[in-house]
Design a protein around this motif. Structure first.
Motif, short mmCIF file in Angstrom:
data_model
loop_
_atom_site.label_atom_id
_atom_site.label_comp_id
_atom_site.label_asym_id
_atom_site.label_seq_id
_atom_site.Cartn_x
_atom_site.Cartn_y
_atom_site.Cartn_z
N MET A 29 -5.42 -5.84 -15.08
CA MET A 29 -5.85 -4.47 -15.23
C MET A 29 -5.13 -3.58 -14.20
O MET A 29 -4.82 -4.04 -13.09
N LEU A 70 -4.23 0.71 -8.45
CA LEU A 70 -4.83 -0.55 -8.04
C LEU A 70 -4.61 -1.60 -9.12
O LEU A 70 -4.99 -1.39 -10.27
N PRO A 74 -12.20 4.79 -9.03
CA PRO A 74 -11.11 4.31 -9.88
C PRO A 74 -11.47 4.43 -11.36
O PRO A 74 -12.65 4.37 -11.73
N TYR A 107 -5.95 0.10 -12.48
CA TYR A 107 -6.84 1.24 -12.30
C TYR A 107 -6.10 2.32 -11.50
O TYR A 107 -5.29 2.03 -10.63
N GLN A 148 -6.75 5.77 -9.12
CA GLN A 148 -7.78 6.42 -8.32
C GLN A 148 -7.22 7.70 -7.71
O GLN A 148 -6.32 7.64 -6.86
N PRO A 183 0.79 -1.24 0.00
CA PRO A 183 0.00 0.00 0.00
C PRO A 183 0.82 1.29 0.00
O PRO A 183 0.27 2.37 -0.19
N PHE A 238 -9.59 -6.53 -6.58
CA PHE A 238 -8.62 -5.44 -6.51
C PHE A 238 -7.58 -5.69 -5.43
O PHE A 238 -7.89 -6.22 -4.36
N GLY A 239 -6.35 -5.26 -5.73
CA GLY A 239 -5.34 -5.19 -4.69
C GLY A 239 -5.64 -4.02 -3.77
O GLY A 239 -6.57 -3.24 -4.02
N ALA A 240 -4.83 -3.88 -2.72
CA ALA A 240 -5.07 -2.81 -1.74
C ALA A 240 -4.79 -1.43 -2.32
O ALA A 240 -5.26 -0.42 -1.80
N GLY A 241 -4.00 -1.38 -3.42
CA GLY A 241 -3.64 -0.10 -4.01
C GLY A 241 -2.36 0.45 -3.40
O GLY A 241 -2.14 0.33 -2.20
#
Lengths: 111, 116
Positions: free
Chosen positions: A34, A88, A44, A36, A38, A8, A101-104
């Motif tokens: 993918m 993300l 996102p 994304y 945000q 993160p 989704f990953g945690a971003g």
């Protein structure tokens, strides 16, 4: 173990730096990978995606997938303050209905 | 603007109250999703509609949560007897039948819920 793991951050870099953002995943059925982006207080939006293994370039952005190690990367060249956002990773099965989704990773690019 | 629209953008409520969020997807999109996002986390899948049919619901979604998509157009997400742990950003996304493989999601700006 989570299906998608992503550091993160935050990650802070000076303007013009090359940024490397990474994810790992556990589901070998994932075929589309993918990314994304945000911005703060926004939803996102799709930045780019790759299919299966390999590289894909779009301007200053390069997405890379290594399916043998289940490792996903996004590289940003010549980073700009406007790139400051959360990135993300979101792998998915082709034709599947759900995107995980990953945690971003929060990225800050300092001018 | 023909993007995904969510209302209200921010809702503050007291514990135990019911809240309802509305999502208007992109008009030609047949798939609609609800996600929840908390600080420092990625969006977490809640539920999915294809047209008016709710085809999947996360096991994380308690029976206090209900979603509808009447006539396959807008959708509502209702949370009954809210708890402080429900405080989060509720994101709606829609996807086109033409993007079956990539499943590209178009998100709204979210509805932020604060439960006091």
């Amino acid at each position: 173990q989570k299906e998608v793991e992503q550091d993160p951050g935050p990650l802070s870099v000076p303007e013009g730096a090359i940024v490397s953002l990474n994810c790992t995943y556990s589901n070998s059925a994932f075929q589309y990978f993918m990314w994304y982006r945000q911005y703060s207080r926004k939803g996102p939006e799709l930045l780019m995606y790759t299919y299966s293994s390999g590289n894909k370039e779009d301007g200053r952005f390069t997405a890379q997938v290594d399916k043998s190690s289940k490792y996903i990367s996004l590289f940003i060249r010549d980073s700009q303050p406007s790139d400051s956002a959360t990135y993300l990773c979101a792998p998915r099965v082709a034709g599947g209905f759900k995107t995980i989704f990953g945690a971003g990773t929060r990225l800050f690019v300092k001018a | 603007d023909t993007g995904v629209s969510q209302n209200p953008r921010h809702k503050i409520t007291k514990r135990g109250q019911n809240v309802t969020f509305r999502c208007d997807p992109i008009s030609e999109h047949n798939r609609l999703y609800w996600y929840r996002q908390t600080l420092g986390q990625g969006p977490e899948f809640l539920t999915y509609f294809q047209n008016e049919a709710q085809l999947e619901k996360s096991r994380l979604l308690s029976d206090r949560f209900s979603a509808e998509r009447p006539k396959g157009s807008f959708s509502t997400l209702e949370i009954q007897r809210t708890e402080q742990g429900d405080s989060a950003m509720y994101l709606c996304a829609s996807s086109s039948r033409k993007a079956l493989d990539t499943g590209e999601l178009f998100f709204g700006e979210g509805s932020r819920l604060t439960v006091l």
